[in-house]
Motif scaffolding. Structure first.
Motif, PDB file in Angstrom:
ATOM      1  N   ALA A   6       0.972  -1.224   0.073  1.00  0.00           N
ATOM      2  CA  ALA A   6       0.117  -0.149   0.182  1.00  0.00           C
ATOM      3  C   ALA A   6       0.861   1.290   0.081  1.00  0.00           C
ATOM      4  CB  ALA A   6      -0.882  -0.058   1.162  1.00  0.00           C
ATOM      5  N   PRO A   7       0.472   2.321  -0.651  1.00  0.00           N
ATOM      6  CA  PRO A   7       1.306   3.430  -0.407  1.00  0.00           C
ATOM      7  C   PRO A   7       1.418   3.998   0.884  1.00  0.00           C
ATOM      8  CG  PRO A   7      -0.799   3.809  -2.039  1.00  0.00           C
ATOM      9  CD  PRO A   7      -0.911   2.309  -1.304  1.00  0.00           C
ATOM     10  N   GLU A   8       2.725   4.472   1.327  1.00  0.00           N
ATOM     11  CA  GLU A   8       2.867   4.747   2.647  1.00  0.00           C
ATOM     12  C   GLU A   8       3.463   6.091   2.663  1.00  0.00           C
ATOM     13  OE1 GLU A   8       4.851   1.573   5.093  1.00  0.00           O
ATOM     14  OE2 GLU A   8       4.750   0.507   3.087  1.00  0.00           O
ATOM     15  N   THR A   9       3.343   6.787   3.629  1.00  0.00           N
ATOM     16  CA  THR A   9       3.837   8.273   3.786  1.00  0.00           C
ATOM     17  C   THR A   9       5.097   8.429   4.698  1.00  0.00           C
ATOM     18  OG1 THR A   9       1.608   9.126   3.883  1.00  0.00           O
ATOM     19  CG2 THR A   9       3.085  10.634   4.549  1.00  0.00           C
ATOM     20  N   PHE A  10       6.054   8.872   4.161  1.00  0.00           N
ATOM     21  CA  PHE A  10       7.402   8.983   4.801  1.00  0.00           C
ATOM     22  C   PHE A  10       8.019  10.371   4.543  1.00  0.00           C
ATOM     23  CE2 PHE A  10       7.256   4.577   4.088  1.00  0.00           C
ATOM     24  CZ  PHE A  10       7.427   3.921   5.318  1.00  0.00           C
ATOM     25  N   PRO A  11       8.910  10.973   5.393  1.00  0.00           N
ATOM     26  CA  PRO A  11       9.246  12.249   5.199  1.00  0.00           C
ATOM     27  C   PRO A  11       9.847  12.350   3.666  1.00  0.00           C
ATOM     28  CG  PRO A  11      10.412  11.198   7.181  1.00  0.00           C
ATOM     29  CD  PRO A  11       9.745  10.160   6.464  1.00  0.00           C
ATOM     30  N   ALA A  12       9.994  13.622   3.277  1.00  0.00           N
ATOM     31  CA  ALA A  12      10.661  13.874   1.991  1.00  0.00           C
ATOM     32  C   ALA A  12      11.966  13.678   1.998  1.00  0.00           C
ATOM     33  CB  ALA A  12      10.464  15.460   1.742  1.00  0.00           C
ATOM     34  N   GLY A  13      12.623  12.990   0.953  1.00  0.00           N
ATOM     35  CA  GLY A  13      13.820  12.658   0.765  1.00  0.00           C
ATOM     36  C   GLY A  13      14.070  11.210   1.091  1.00  0.00           C
ATOM     37  N   ALA A  14      13.188  10.387   1.981  1.00  0.00           N
ATOM     38  CA  ALA A  14      13.297   9.195   2.331  1.00  0.00           C
ATOM     39  C   ALA A  14      13.419   8.333   0.657  1.00  0.00           C
ATOM     40  CB  ALA A  14      12.050   8.599   2.920  1.00  0.00           C
ATOM     41  N   GLN A  15      14.143   7.291   0.982  1.00  0.00           N
ATOM     42  CA  GLN A  15      14.395   6.357  -0.216  1.00  0.00           C
ATOM     43  C   GLN A  15      14.211   5.164   0.358  1.00  0.00           C
ATOM     44  OE1 GLN A  15      18.293   6.930  -1.959  1.00  0.00           O
ATOM     45  NE2 GLN A  15      18.298   9.152  -1.692  1.00  0.00           N
ATOM     46  N   LYS A  16      13.808   4.173  -0.828  1.00  0.00           N
ATOM     47  CA  LYS A  16      13.806   2.498  -0.719  1.00  0.00           C
ATOM     48  C   LYS A  16      15.205   1.961  -1.064  1.00  0.00           C
ATOM     49  CE  LYS A  16       8.800   2.247  -1.251  1.00  0.00           C
ATOM     50  NZ  LYS A  16       7.729   1.819  -2.058  1.00  0.00           N
ATOM     51  N   ALA A  17      15.361   0.973  -0.309  1.00  0.00           N
ATOM     52  CA  ALA A  17      16.436  -0.195  -0.582  1.00  0.00           C
ATOM     53  C   ALA A  17      15.837  -1.453  -0.515  1.00  0.00           C
ATOM     54  CB  ALA A  17      17.630   0.252   0.324  1.00  0.00           C
ATOM     55  N   THR A  18      16.029  -2.410  -1.444  1.00  0.00           N
ATOM     56  CA  THR A  18      15.392  -3.833  -1.440  1.00  0.00           C
ATOM     57  C   THR A  18      16.533  -4.732  -1.591  1.00  0.00           C
ATOM     58  OG1 THR A  18      13.525  -2.800  -2.360  1.00  0.00           O
ATOM     59  CG2 THR A  18      13.806  -5.425  -2.733  1.00  0.00           C
ATOM     60  N   VAL A  19      16.598  -5.754  -0.840  1.00  0.00           N
ATOM     61  CA  VAL A  19      17.720  -6.601  -0.943  1.00  0.00           C
ATOM     62  C   VAL A  19      17.162  -8.238  -0.731  1.00  0.00           C
ATOM     63  CG1 VAL A  19      19.663  -5.158  -0.349  1.00  0.00           C
ATOM     64  CG2 VAL A  19      18.448  -6.487   1.509  1.00  0.00           C
ATOM     65  N   ALA A  20      17.863  -8.943  -1.394  1.00  0.00           N
ATOM     66  CA  ALA A  20      17.581 -10.497  -0.891  1.00  0.00           C
ATOM     67  C   ALA A  20      18.781 -11.193  -0.486  1.00  0.00           C
ATOM     68  CB  ALA A  20      16.817 -11.195  -2.151  1.00  0.00           C
ATOM     69  N   ALA A  21      18.671 -11.938   0.657  1.00  0.00           N
ATOM     70  CA  ALA A  21      19.869 -12.405   1.182  1.00  0.00           C
ATOM     71  C   ALA A  21      19.545 -13.707   2.056  1.00  0.00           C
ATOM     72  CB  ALA A  21      20.607 -11.334   2.065  1.00  0.00           C
ATOM     73  N   GLY A  22      18.582 -14.339   1.312  1.00  0.00           N
ATOM     74  CA  GLY A  22      18.200 -15.772   2.080  1.00  0.00           C
ATOM     75  C   GLY A  22      16.891 -15.510   2.962  1.00  0.00           C
ATOM     76  N   CYS A  23      16.856 -16.369   3.853  1.00  0.00           N
ATOM     77  CA  CYS A  23      15.489 -16.261   4.451  1.00  0.00           C
ATOM     78  C   CYS A  23      15.164 -14.942   5.216  1.00  0.00           C
ATOM     79  CB  CYS A  23      15.526 -17.258   5.770  1.00  0.00           C
ATOM     80  SG  CYS A  23      14.268 -17.165   7.069  1.00  0.00           S
ATOM     81  N   PHE A  24      14.052 -14.344   4.685  1.00  0.00           N
ATOM     82  CA  PHE A  24      13.888 -12.712   5.016  1.00  0.00           C
ATOM     83  C   PHE A  24      13.907 -12.642   6.558  1.00  0.00           C
ATOM     84  CE2 PHE A  24       9.236 -13.406   3.046  1.00  0.00           C
ATOM     85  CZ  PHE A  24       8.773 -14.194   3.860  1.00  0.00           C
ATOM     86  N   TRP A  25      13.527 -13.567   7.484  1.00  0.00           N
ATOM     87  CA  TRP A  25      13.193 -13.247   8.953  1.00  0.00           C
ATOM     88  C   TRP A  25      14.600 -12.742   9.288  1.00  0.00           C
ATOM     89  CZ3 TRP A  25      11.083 -18.713  10.325  1.00  0.00           C
ATOM     90  CH2 TRP A  25       9.911 -18.963   9.809  1.00  0.00           C
ATOM     91  N   GLY A  26      15.694 -13.292   9.059  1.00  0.00           N
ATOM     92  CA  GLY A  26      17.452 -13.056   9.718  1.00  0.00           C
ATOM     93  C   GLY A  26      17.344 -11.762   9.048  1.00  0.00           C
ATOM     94  N   VAL A  27      17.029 -11.571   7.653  1.00  0.00           N
ATOM     95  CA  VAL A  27      17.697 -10.387   7.098  1.00  0.00           C
ATOM     96  C   VAL A  27      16.977  -9.104   7.721  1.00  0.00           C
ATOM     97  CG1 VAL A  27      17.859  -9.291   4.951  1.00  0.00           C
ATOM     98  CG2 VAL A  27      18.031 -11.614   4.946  1.00  0.00           C
TER      99      VAL A  27
END
Length: 183
Positions: A6-27
């Motif tokens: 869902a669209p979310e509201t964050f402060p101006a200038g906020a950025q996203k980073a997306t990574v996959a490194a195995g089981c997502f719980w530990g990441v």
């Protein structure tokens, strides 16, 4: 079934980073421990890089959707940089095993960086090249790909290790000590 984020509201200038490194719980757990109150605004686990719509945990674990278990963080680049997040990614998992982290095997456990813009792509490729030469000695198999559609994982996966202390953690998820990367 999971739903698109869902669209979310964050402060101006906020950025996203997306990574996959195995089981997502530990990441997720490791990123939250390292970056809470240090620029991390949000972190959630989900699925990316596949070709099916509305992936579920069960379907992703079947290996037939093409999705990776992944972490998506929203961060304040004034407090933590994308470069720092990517260097941490390479320290907290083993990027040298194809479609595997520890005992977890399958394409859903692949190592990947999913960039959101050209600057992130440039940084991800630069850091990947450096860590491959300086830290992992030519063995990195991490994919660097454009971020496609993101699907939030089911609610019970979010903050899983916070709600289930002592729950399963992939043994390849620990912080390795490497020297600073060369400039």
């Amino acid at each position: 079934m999971s739903a698109p984020a869902a669209p979310e509201t964050f402060p101006a200038g906020a950025q996203k980073a997306t990574v996959a490194a195995g089981c997502f719980w530990g990441v997720e757990h490791m990123y939250r421990k390292a970056f809470d109150n240090k620029g991390l605004l949000d972190a959630k686990v989900g699925y990316i890089g596949g070709d099916s719509k509305s992936p579920s945990y069960r379907s992703v674990c079947s290996g037939r959707t093409g999705h990776a278990e992944a972490l998506q963080v929203v961060f304040d680049p004034e407090k933590v940089t994308y470069r720092q997040l990517i260097e941490f990614f390479y320290k907290m998992h083993d990027p040298t095993t194809l479609n595997r982290q520890g005992p977890d095997t399958g394409t859903q456990y692949r190592s990947g960086i999913f960039f959101h813009n050209e600057e992130q792509e440039k940084i991800a490729k630069e850091i990947t090249e450096k860590v491959n030469k300086e830290w992992w000695k030519g063995k990195v198999v991490t994919q660097v790909l454009p971020a496609g559609e993101w699907w939030d994982a089911e609610k019970y996966h979010q903050l899983y290790l916070d709600r289930n202390p002592g729950g399963y953690e992939c043994p390849s998820h620990f912080l390795r000590k490497f020297p600073d990367l060369s400039e």
